[in-house]
Design a protein around this motif. Structure first.
Motif, short mmCIF file in Angstrom:
data_model
loop_
_atom_site.label_atom_id
_atom_site.label_comp_id
_atom_site.label_asym_id
_atom_site.label_seq_id
_atom_site.Cartn_x
_atom_site.Cartn_y
_atom_site.Cartn_z
N PRO A 68 0.83 -1.21 0.00
CA PRO A 68 0.00 0.00 0.00
C PRO A 68 0.86 1.26 0.00
N VAL A 108 -0.99 2.00 10.52
CA VAL A 108 -1.13 0.88 9.60
C VAL A 108 -2.28 0.01 10.07
N GLU A 109 -3.27 -0.18 9.22
CA GLU A 109 -4.41 -1.03 9.54
C GLU A 109 -4.10 -2.48 9.14
N HIS A 156 -5.91 -4.72 7.77
CA HIS A 156 -6.40 -5.12 6.45
C HIS A 156 -5.47 -4.65 5.34
N GLN A 157 -4.66 -3.59 5.60
CA GLN A 157 -3.74 -3.09 4.59
C GLN A 157 -2.58 -4.04 4.33
#
Length: 502
Positions: free
Chosen positions: A44, A116-117, A119-120
């Motif tokens: 990402p 930072v998630e 899912h990323q």
């Protein structure tokens, strides 16, 4: 790259088959028979665009180290993808029950100030890994070895700080066509026993024109030794295949001071050493040239070569943070006969110490053929240099400049100190050594002297030469002798071009 799930499934189904180098080599051969497929970059944007400090703020949690709870002699920690490191590697563990993949786990990282998630980063792999062991203290596991980025890796001996690096392979380095950077795409790390003194790592290498298999047996100590075995398969012809490449940094030093920096020297290595035969040792002090400089040393079945950090005095660097005096020397010891070829040294201009601008590797005299396996092996030593092997005196330092006298236009003056070996046992009534100096066609030897320095006790050689053309390099060689008998290694120095051609 394409996963090796089919291969691994077969291994798991066969309990009597132990995973090893032959399995990786077979996979490399199949890979080389197919068109090259670069790894997809799925990072990402917020991880791709991290700056240096933000990326360093992503840290693996030490308590999550693999094998920590089992109290094995080695532990593994992993690196996160981000910034310049955007290509994932697949990491597997070889155990008695078979081979298992180590899936990426974002909860094993502390992301610091970064947002930072989960899912990323779901579905990613790691960027690389590092090995820890009780290198300096039996009660604490230090970093021993790191694999991160392309085919780069670096290791430490006891008391060292990270400096020079090694690579799996160098392809067309310093060639006009541009360099190709093969990378390790997958690793298989053998789980150590409780009494293991070494750790074994297998790696798969891949790039546009070559695929290969590597096996590293790493034994830590004051001199950390890596036994390297490799087999390569070419997809297409390669003009220059660099075997056992080393990478380092040289910005300035005794022979090339920087008047604007308070530090006397800044370098991870200060010279290239080459043992071309059982009795011949060469020493080439490194330089930071104005333009790309490529030189080489011809040899048949070399005994070894390496980028060394000989100067170990902290006061010669005055940098208590960088600790250049603790950077390891790295030595390549070929296993078996490598045939005719050359040790090539590439020196690249750099404005500061942030760039690794020194590369050294072995190039065979004949280009390897496509379709035929290329096998080689060597031992890689990470160590602090003592007296060079062979019992000869060695170069302690090289200085360039003059003091108390003027040089004529075009003249250069060098001061070279020698120590060790037979020089230390010379008596006052022995025949004094002589300096044999050779200058190439771009120079003229105008003066040479050799005397024992009463202050340091070292033997000092001074050389004054005239350089005919400052737009061309000037090469010099010198050796201390007693008659025809060599007393020292050969000092081999190159003065790079210092002005542009008219």
């Amino acid at each position: 790259m394409r996963s090796t799930a089919v291969l691994l499934a077969g291994l798991l189904a066969s309990a009597v088959h132990a995973f090893g180098f032959a399995d990786v080599a077979a996979h490399a051969q199949k890979l080389a028979a197919q068109p090259y497929k670069p790894a997809p970059r799925v990072l990402p944007a917020n991880l791709r665009e991290l700056d240096y400090d933000a990326y360093r703020d992503i840290r693996f949690k030490p308590e999550r180290a693999l094998w920590r709870d089992e109290k094995l002699p080695f532990e593994l920690m992993f690196f996160h993808l981000g910034r310049a490191v955007q290509e994932p590697v697949r990491i597997n563990i070889v155990e008695s029950a078979g081979v298992r993949h180590v899936p990426f786990d974002p909860t094993a990282f502390d992301y610091g100030r970064n947002r930072v998630e989960v899912h990323q980063v779901k579905g990613l792999d790691y960027a690389g890994f590092r090995v820890h062991t009780a290198l300096n203290n039996p009660k604490y596991k230090d970093e021993l070895l790191v694999f991160l980025g392309a085919s780069y890796f670096r290791a430490l001996g006891k008391g060292h700080a990270y400096g020079a690096s090694a690579r799996g392979l160098a392809v067309d380095t310093a060639a006009p066509s541009g360099e190709e950077f093969p990378r390790f795409t997958e690793f298989w790390i053998e789980k150590p026993t409780r009494r293991a003194s070494s750790i074994v790592i297998h790696a798969l290498l891949d790039s546009r024109r070559v695929a290969g298999a590597y096996r590293f047996v790493v034994t830590p100590g004051a001199d950390t030794v890596m036994q390297v075995t490799a087999r390569l398969f070419l997809r297409a012809p390669i003009a220059k295949l660099g075997i056992a490449p080393l990478t380092s940094m040289y910005t300035f030093g005794e022979n090339q001071p920087n008047a604007e920096d308070f530090r006397p020297e800044v370098h991870d290595s200060d010279g290239l050493a080459v043992q071309t035969s059982p009795g011949e040792w060469l020493w080439r002090p490194l330089v930071n040239p104005r333009r790309l400089l490529v030189t080489s040393f011809e040899s048949r079945d070399p005994q070894g070569f390496g980028l060394l950090q000989r100067d170990r005095a902290p006061t010669h660097y005055e940098d208590p943070e960088a600790l250049y005096e603790r950077r390891p020397s790295v030595w390549i010891e070929p296993v078996g006969k490598w045939g005719q070829g050359r040790v090539e040294l590439v020196q690249i201009p750099t404005p500061d110490e942030t760039n690794d601008n020194i590369v050294a590797y072995w190039v065979g005299a004949e280009n390897p053929p496509v379709g035929k396996p290329i096998d080689f092996a060597y031992r890689l030593h990470w160590f602090s240099p003592a007296e060079p092997a062979g019992g000869k005196a060695w170069v302690v330092q090289t200085r360039r400049g003059h003091a108390g006298f003027k040089l004529a236009p075009g003249e250069l003056h060098f001061v070279v100190d020698f120590d060790g070996g037979p020089l230390r046992v010379l008596r006052s009534n022995d025949t004094p050594p002589e300096a044999a100096v050779i200058v190439d066609s771009n120079g003229e030897l105008r003066e040479k002297n050799l005397f024992k320095n009463p202050v340091s006790g070292l033997w000092r050689m001074t050389v004054r030469v005239f350089r005919r053309d400052a737009a061309k390099p000037l090469e010099m060689r010198a050796q201390l002798k007693n008659g025809e008998a060599p007393l020292s290694e050969t000092w081999s120095y190159i003065v790079p071009p210092e002005r542009d051609r008219p």
